[in-house]
Design a protein around this motif. Structure first.
Motif, PDB file in Angstrom:
ATOM      1  N   CYS A  17       0.854  -1.183   0.000  1.00 23.43           N
ATOM      2  CA  CYS A  17       0.000   0.000   0.000  1.00 23.43           C
ATOM      3  C   CYS A  17       0.895   1.240   0.000  1.00 23.43           C
ATOM      4  N   GLY A  61       0.663  -0.633   5.503  1.00 20.22           N
ATOM      5  CA  GLY A  61       1.261   0.341   6.414  1.00 20.22           C
ATOM      6  C   GLY A  61       0.444   0.583   7.665  1.00 20.22           C
ATOM      7  N   CYS A  96      -4.903  -2.299   3.340  1.00 18.86           N
ATOM      8  CA  CYS A  96      -5.008  -2.064   1.898  1.00 18.86           C
ATOM      9  C   CYS A  96      -3.995  -2.904   1.136  1.00 18.86           C
TER      10      CYS A  96
HETATM   11  S1  SF4 Z   1      -4.870   3.043   5.266  1.00 18.85           S
HETATM   12 FE1  SF4 Z   1      -4.381   1.551   3.709  1.00 18.85          FE
HETATM   13  S2  SF4 Z   1      -2.940   2.658   2.381  1.00 18.85           S
HETATM   14 FE2  SF4 Z   1      -3.006   3.778   4.289  1.00 18.85          FE
HETATM   15  S3  SF4 Z   1      -1.312   2.905   5.466  1.00 18.85           S
HETATM   16 FE3  SF4 Z   1      -3.179   1.835   6.075  1.00 18.85          FE
HETATM   17  S4  SF4 Z   1      -3.148   0.012   4.801  1.00 18.85           S
HETATM   18 FE4  SF4 Z   1      -1.746   1.476   3.853  1.00 18.85          FE
END
Ligand code: SF4
Lengths: 555, 152
Positions: free
Chosen positions: A421, A463, A468
């Motif tokens: 992501c 992350g 995601c």
């Molecule tokens: S919200 Fe989604 S894109 Fe943003 S850090 Fe979390 S997993 Fe990654």
């Protein structure tokens, strides 16, 4: 591919006008940011760490060359010359100005595209199998059903303020290439004993902080009741999904708390009621949509086997060039027509940002789609691009041009083919960076030559807990967390998003950025030391369990 | 006597039905079910609109409250009432904003009493925004698929 008629075009045009008006009211101060936020979100516009991010819908991942060129032009004109392909088969631009957003939507509308419902608590872009219409193993092309659902769900007046976002995937093959059971609704087109087509509904899957695999709630919904059944599923959710806690608002929690049987009972009751309400389009509409997905004439009638002359020319190309052979073996997929394959363009160069493509690369991919793949390409949820219908005698020429543009990485489904992501480099919700970890891992394994030894190994990085990057579904998953203000990474093992769907488990305490790269390497040591003939990483893990890995990591 | 709640006719800013706005004080769904001579009721997001179905003949006004615009349960409530044949006034009240008007109208609301006055021009533009629609709902508009197949 599907083409808009005057109605579809009028809808996206009206949407551009509406958003232009909303943006004007926001800039004039008539709308507060709180009021504007859900409106811009429904047009795919997020406020990120450094700028606005625009997410453009690519319905079921399918693009024509004209559309791909338009995406490249937007990257050039309004962004910094890049786009980022996502795990939802969409594209995101990370450096957008609010004032430009209405113009970008207008540019998209000119090529039959939009950013409608790419965020917000509504039914999102419908995803599908990236080899749809081409794969040798599929029952039918699932995309006409996805298109029917796309139209039904677009501006659906009842389901615009759901408890939470809602994602639907449609496939038509027993091999699941779309993580179907990890969606709010996963639909598999199936054939019943009477030989009729219908839809199996899996409801309540998802990733995020509470990952769940969707249970089957109906094994056969007739095609002339498909939309009505979906409407029933959504209405039960809209009425009874939790709204008291954002983290418990996805449909998976409702299905889990009610139990699949009780949820199904409520859906069936609502379905029985809705059958009299006339919400189902006639089968003639499905037929009309199907017409657009007819294969090109030359692909329609597969012969008994491969044309010997073509097979010989491919063989000779393969013998002459080992790099080409490797790419062919790793990056192509069998096609229903034996003289063709689907060819995957990897957006995972060693040390690169997974899923990023420059405007130049997009223009090239568009040209290649036109020249070699009947004007069509696909975005994969693994953040690569497919040319679905390539004649085998064209592969060498295709590969040569990809190589020259840095798009020839032969690493599909290997440890270098990482899903990541955007992470803390862009995303305002992130706990940790994903991109540098992906870069370091692909560099480490490419340099040591281990990529080839490991074979199929799906590594996925998120992350933060929102997942995601699908870390729960990775053979190896990595989750960025915040540990006393420092970026920390948890390691997970044993996930799969394929037909053998499983959720990965955390190994134990997390690692820092360098530590996680070493930990991945150690996990692969354990695999190599234990694997039996023909086993993938995932198979070995399932056989020997977590313990040996824990020992190597923490022992 | 149940506590009287609800909006008055002068709070109704947009209305799509003939006759004067219904001027009855509404009661909660609970009190309505308890007592019963009320002709107006107010649905909150947590109420089940289906509880009212046996009494639709008696009702002249149903208010559906949107305490925050992001809570979309009221859209389902409205459609359920219309699907069951409710023909009285269906009023959206509370945090009703310009950009929700078109969807609300499609779900069967024919009267709108927002917490705060809405800009007339912006609201009219919002009501008229969508020339066509993709799916049938509680209004009379025929969906695009019907037009495509000569049923529009
Ligand atoms: S919200 Fe989604 S894109 Fe943003 S850090 Fe979390 S997993 Fe990654």
């Amino acid at each position: 591919m599907y083409l808009y008629d005057q109605y579809d075009q009028a809808m996206v045009d009206a949407r551009v006008a509406e958003f232009r008006d909303q943006t004007r009211r926001r800039l004039e101060g008539k709308l507060s940011e709180d009021q504007f936020k859900p409106l811009r979100l429904m047009n795919g516009l997020y406020l990120q760490l450094h700028a606005y991010m625009l997410r453009v819908a690519v319905p079921y991942g399918t693009l024509s060359s004209r559309q791909m060129h338009a995406l490249a032009d937007i990257a050039d004109r309004y962004d910094r010359g890049y786009g980022h392909y996502t795990t939802r088969q969409n594209i995101q631009y990370n450096w957008i100005r609010l004032e430009d957003a209405p113009d970008i939507l207008a540019d998209l509308a000119a090529v039959e595209m939009h950013a409608i419902q790419t965020s917000g608590n509504c039914i999102r872009n419908i995803s599908s199998d990236h080899f749809a219409g081409a794969a040798a193993d599929e029952l039918v092309d699932p995309r006409p059903y996805a298109e029917l659902l796309r139209q039904w769900s677009s501006f659906h007046p009842e389901f615009t303020y759901l408890p939470r976002k809602f994602k639907i995937a449609v496939i038509a093959s027993d091999t699941d290439r779309a993580a179907m059971k990890l969606h709010d609704i996963g639909i598999q087109i199936v054939r019943n004993e009477a030989g009729e087509l219908g839809a199996a509904f899996y409801v309540g899957g998802g990733m995020g902080r509470t990952p769940m695999i969707a249970p089957l709630i109906s094994d056969f919904v007739p095609l002339d009741q498909l939309i009505t059944y979906a409407e029933a599923c959504l209405r039960v959710y809209n009425r009874h999904g939790r709204r008291d806690n954002k983290y418990k608002a996805r449909i998976k929690i409702l299905v889990h708390e009610l139990g699949p049987d009780e949820y199904t009972r409520q859906v069936e009751e609502e379905f029985a009621h809705l059958l009299d309400q006339g919400v189902e389009p006639p089968l003639a509409e499905l037929e009309r949509v199907k017409g657009y997905f007819e294969l090109p004439e030359t692909l329609r009638y597969p012969g008994a086997g491969r044309d010997p002359a073509l097979a010989e020319s491919l063989d000779s190309d393969l013998r002459q060039n080992d790099d080409f052979r490797l790419w062919f073996e790793r990056n192509t997929h069998s096609h229903r027509h034996p003289d063709h394959v689907s060819a995957v363009i990897s957006l995972k160069p060693v040390g690169g940002i997974p899923g990023d493509a420059s405007a130049e690369q997009m223009h090239l991919m568009a040209d290649l789609a036109r020249e070699y793949s009947f004007d069509e390409c696909r975005v994969m949820h693994t953040q690569n691009i497919v040319l679905p219908h390539v004649r085998i005698s064209d592969l060498r020429a295709l590969w040569t041009r990809l190589e020259a543009a840095g798009l020839g990485s032969p690493n599909l489904d290997t440890i270098e083919d990482i899903i990541a992501c955007p992470g803390l480099d862009y995303c305002s919700l992130a706990n940790a960076r994903s991109i540098p970890v992906a870069q370091k891992i692909s560099q480490r394994f490419a340099a040591s030559g281990r990529t080839a030894v490991l074979g199929e190994l799906k590594l996925k990085i998120s992350g933060c807990i929102n997942a995601c990057g699908h870390h729960h579904a990775g053979h190896i998953g990595i989750l960025g967390v915040d540990r006393k203000g420092k970026e920390n990474y948890q390691l997970l093992l044993g996930g799969s998003e394929a037909q053998d769907t499983s959720l990965a488990r955390i190994t134990g305490p997390g690692f820092d950025e360098d530590g996680i790269v070493g930990a991945v390497e150690k996990a692969t040591d354990v695999y190599l030391a234990n694997r039996a003939e023909g086993e993938r990483f995932l198979d070995t893990y399932r056989r020997i369990g977590m313990e040996p890995f824990k020992e190597a990591l923490y022992g | 006597m149940a506590e009287e709640i609800g909006t008055s006719p002068d709070e109704v800013q947009f209305r799509f039905r003939d006759g004067e706005p219904v001027d009855h004080a509404a009661v909660t769904v609970d009190s309505f079910l308890d007592q019963s001579n009320a002709a107006a009721v107010r649905i909150e997001p947590g109420d089940d609109a289906r509880d009212l179905l046996p009494y639709l003949d008696r009702l002249a006004l149903v208010e559906v409250n949107f305490p925050t615009f992001g809570d979309g349960r009221g859209y389902s409530a409205a459609r359920i009432l219309r699907e069951a044949g409710y023909a009285g006034e269906l009023r959206a009240v509370g945090d009703v904003l310009i950009d929700q008007l078109a969807s609300m109208r499609r779900c069967g609301f024919d009267s709108f009493a927002s917490d705060k006055r809405l800009d007339e021009d912006d609201a009219r533009a919002a009501f008229d925004r969508w020339h066509d629609v993709y799916q049938p709902a509680a209004d009379t508009r025929s969906p695009i698929w019907a037009k495509r197949h000569g049923r529009g």
